[in-house]
Design an enzyme around this catalytic site. Structure first.
Site, mmCIF file in Angstrom:
data_model
loop_
_atom_site.group_PDB
_atom_site.id
_atom_site.type_symbol
_atom_site.label_atom_id
_atom_site.label_comp_id
_atom_site.label_asym_id
_atom_site.label_seq_id
_atom_site.Cartn_x
_atom_site.Cartn_y
_atom_site.Cartn_z
ATOM 1 N N VAL A 1 0.462 -0.821 0.138
ATOM 2 C CA VAL A 1 0.021 0.254 0.021
ATOM 3 C C VAL A 1 1.251 1.127 -0.121
ATOM 4 O O VAL A 1 2.372 1.553 0.874
ATOM 5 C CB VAL A 1 -0.973 0.062 1.626
ATOM 6 C CG1 VAL A 1 -1.508 1.420 1.719
ATOM 7 C CG2 VAL A 1 -1.827 -0.756 1.268
ATOM 8 N N TYR B 1 -0.763 -9.568 9.127
ATOM 9 C CA TYR B 1 -1.326 -11.295 8.287
ATOM 10 C C TYR B 1 -1.839 -11.563 9.946
ATOM 11 O O TYR B 1 -2.799 -12.443 9.568
ATOM 12 C CB TYR B 1 -0.168 -11.619 8.255
ATOM 13 C CG TYR B 1 -0.014 -10.332 6.591
ATOM 14 C CD1 TYR B 1 -0.940 -10.613 5.068
ATOM 15 C CD2 TYR B 1 1.421 -10.877 6.805
ATOM 16 C CE1 TYR B 1 0.138 -9.824 4.836
ATOM 17 C CE2 TYR B 1 1.983 -10.274 5.563
ATOM 18 C CZ TYR B 1 1.455 -9.926 4.647
ATOM 19 O OH TYR B 1 1.789 -8.734 3.484
HETATM 20 C C1 LIG Z 1 1.742 -4.067 5.027
HETATM 21 C C2 LIG Z 1 0.888 -2.755 4.560
HETATM 22 C C3 LIG Z 1 0.262 -3.599 3.420
HETATM 23 C C4 LIG Z 1 -0.210 -2.395 5.525
HETATM 24 O O1 LIG Z 1 -0.923 -2.025 4.900
HETATM 25 P P1 LIG Z 1 -1.363 -0.686 5.639
HETATM 26 O O2 LIG Z 1 -2.767 0.079 4.196
HETATM 27 O O3 LIG Z 1 -0.831 0.304 6.827
HETATM 28 O O4 LIG Z 1 -2.377 -1.159 6.391
HETATM 29 P P2 LIG Z 1 -3.937 -1.206 7.508
HETATM 30 O O5 LIG Z 1 -4.253 0.098 7.138
HETATM 31 O O6 LIG Z 1 -5.242 -2.140 6.796
HETATM 32 O O7 LIG Z 1 -3.796 -2.156 8.965
HETATM 33 C C5 LIG Z 1 -5.256 -3.029 8.932
HETATM 34 C C6 LIG Z 1 -4.571 -3.132 10.685
HETATM 35 O O8 LIG Z 1 -3.011 -4.083 11.120
HETATM 36 C C7 LIG Z 1 -2.107 -3.337 11.456
HETATM 37 N N1 LIG Z 1 -1.328 -3.224 11.010
HETATM 38 C C8 LIG Z 1 -0.112 -2.491 9.753
HETATM 39 N N2 LIG Z 1 0.371 -2.396 9.695
HETATM 40 C C9 LIG Z 1 1.025 -3.454 10.629
HETATM 41 C C10 LIG Z 1 2.351 -4.155 10.385
HETATM 42 N N3 LIG Z 1 3.823 -3.479 10.038
HETATM 43 N N4 LIG Z 1 3.015 -4.439 11.632
HETATM 44 C C11 LIG Z 1 1.722 -4.879 12.750
HETATM 45 N N5 LIG Z 1 0.477 -4.635 12.492
HETATM 46 C C12 LIG Z 1 0.003 -3.470 11.761
HETATM 47 C C13 LIG Z 1 -3.145 -1.591 11.940
HETATM 48 O O9 LIG Z 1 -2.324 -1.104 13.407
HETATM 49 C C14 LIG Z 1 -4.824 -2.303 11.808
HETATM 50 O O10 LIG Z 1 -5.203 -2.819 12.982
HETATM 51 P P3 LIG Z 1 -6.470 -2.468 13.204
HETATM 52 O O11 LIG Z 1 -7.541 -3.340 11.942
HETATM 53 O O12 LIG Z 1 -7.019 -3.172 14.651
HETATM 54 O O13 LIG Z 1 -6.684 -1.086 13.127
HETATM 55 C C15 LIG Z 1 1.610 -1.475 4.581
HETATM 56 O O14 LIG Z 1 2.423 -1.513 5.739
HETATM 57 C C16 LIG Z 1 3.028 -1.807 3.449
HETATM 58 O O15 LIG Z 1 2.893 -1.869 2.193
HETATM 59 N N6 LIG Z 1 3.684 -1.803 3.937
HETATM 60 C C17 LIG Z 1 5.305 -2.073 3.459
HETATM 61 C C18 LIG Z 1 5.367 -2.718 2.041
HETATM 62 C C19 LIG Z 1 5.593 -4.384 3.051
HETATM 63 O O16 LIG Z 1 6.393 -4.175 4.367
HETATM 64 N N7 LIG Z 1 4.541 -5.300 2.259
HETATM 65 C C20 LIG Z 1 4.845 -6.914 3.069
HETATM 66 C C21 LIG Z 1 5.574 -7.726 2.394
HETATM 67 S S1 LIG Z 1 5.181 -9.260 2.976
#
Ligand SMILES: CC(C)(COP(=O)(O)OP(=O)(O)OC[C@H]1O[C@@H](n2cnc3c(N)ncnc32)[C@H](O)[C@@H]1OP(=O)(O)O)[C@@H](O)C(=O)NCCC(=O)NCCS
Length: 155
Positions: free
Chosen positions: A93, A134
């Site tokens: 994202v 996840y």
């Molecule tokens: C990981 C990623 C996809 C999360 O997307 P996001 O839009 O920020 O996540 P959301 O806002 O939908 O969060 C959903 C839930 O997860 C939690 N969350 C988000 N990122 C998190 C993290 N890094 N660690 C733990 N929890 C996390 C949020 O607090 C939220 O919790 P809630 O439902 O209790 O409120 C985004 O941070 C990203 O693109 N990161 C960089 C790329 C990456 O690392 N991808 C994964 C590779 S394995």
């Protein structure tokens, strides 16, 4: 809008624009590269990215729509044996849109599409800093002690 599915109304971009999903694979690879650059991923050869998209079972893109303008703000894809198993890759994202529930919506949409194809076993490889992201979505690390194992060349 044809080919697009609106994200649940609770998952707006927070900027007044709407957010949509698409499973269309006709993606501008430079736009995708920009998205991956924005989260600091290492660059990959575009011809390989193109092939990976072509041979994926599912490709999900997430778009911010403002009038006729669209911006790629999220991506995920899955490979599969088309019967039992699918593995999700490249979940991202854009930082401008993180923390608004869109990552969760992207994952839930991807899972819904895989379940609609009767795929029952969905796996992924989580970077250490996103394990809890996840886990919140129902993924279990090491169920029954099962470990993901990797083989790398030249090791
Ligand atoms: C990981 C990623 C996809 C999360 O997307 P996001 O839009 O920020 O996540 P959301 O806002 O939908 O969060 C959903 C839930 O997860 C939690 N969350 C988000 N990122 C998190 C993290 N890094 N660690 C733990 N929890 C996390 C949020 O607090 C939220 O919790 P809630 O439902 O209790 O409120 C985004 O941070 C990203 O693109 N990161 C960089 C790329 C990456 O690392 N991808 C994964 C590779 S394995």
């Amino acid at each position: 809008m044809d080919g697009y599915e609106s994200v649940d109304t609770t998952s707006r971009s927070g900027t007044g624009a709407r957010v949509y999903f698409s499973t269309d694979r006709d993606i501008d690879l430079y736009e995708l590269e920009e998205l991956c650059d924005a989260v600091g991923w290492s660059r990959r050869p575009l011809r390989k990215v193109k092939k990976a998209i072509q041979y994926s079972f599912l490709v999900v893109t997430m778009w911010e729509m403002r009038g006729k303008k669209r911006r790629l703000i999220g991506f995920s894809r899955a490979t599969s044996d088309h019967a039992f198993n699918a593995t999700i890759w490249d979940v991202v994202v854009h930082p401008d849109f993180q923390g608004k529930g869109l990552g969760k919506a992207l994952m839930n949409y991807s899972i819904k599409r895989l379940r609609s194809q009767d795929i029952s076993n969905i796996t992924l490889f989580a970077d250490p800093h996103v394990v809890n992201f996840y886990r919140n979505l129902g993924f279990m690390p090491d169920p029954e002690g099962i470990k993901g194992m990797f083989w790398y060349p030249n090791r």
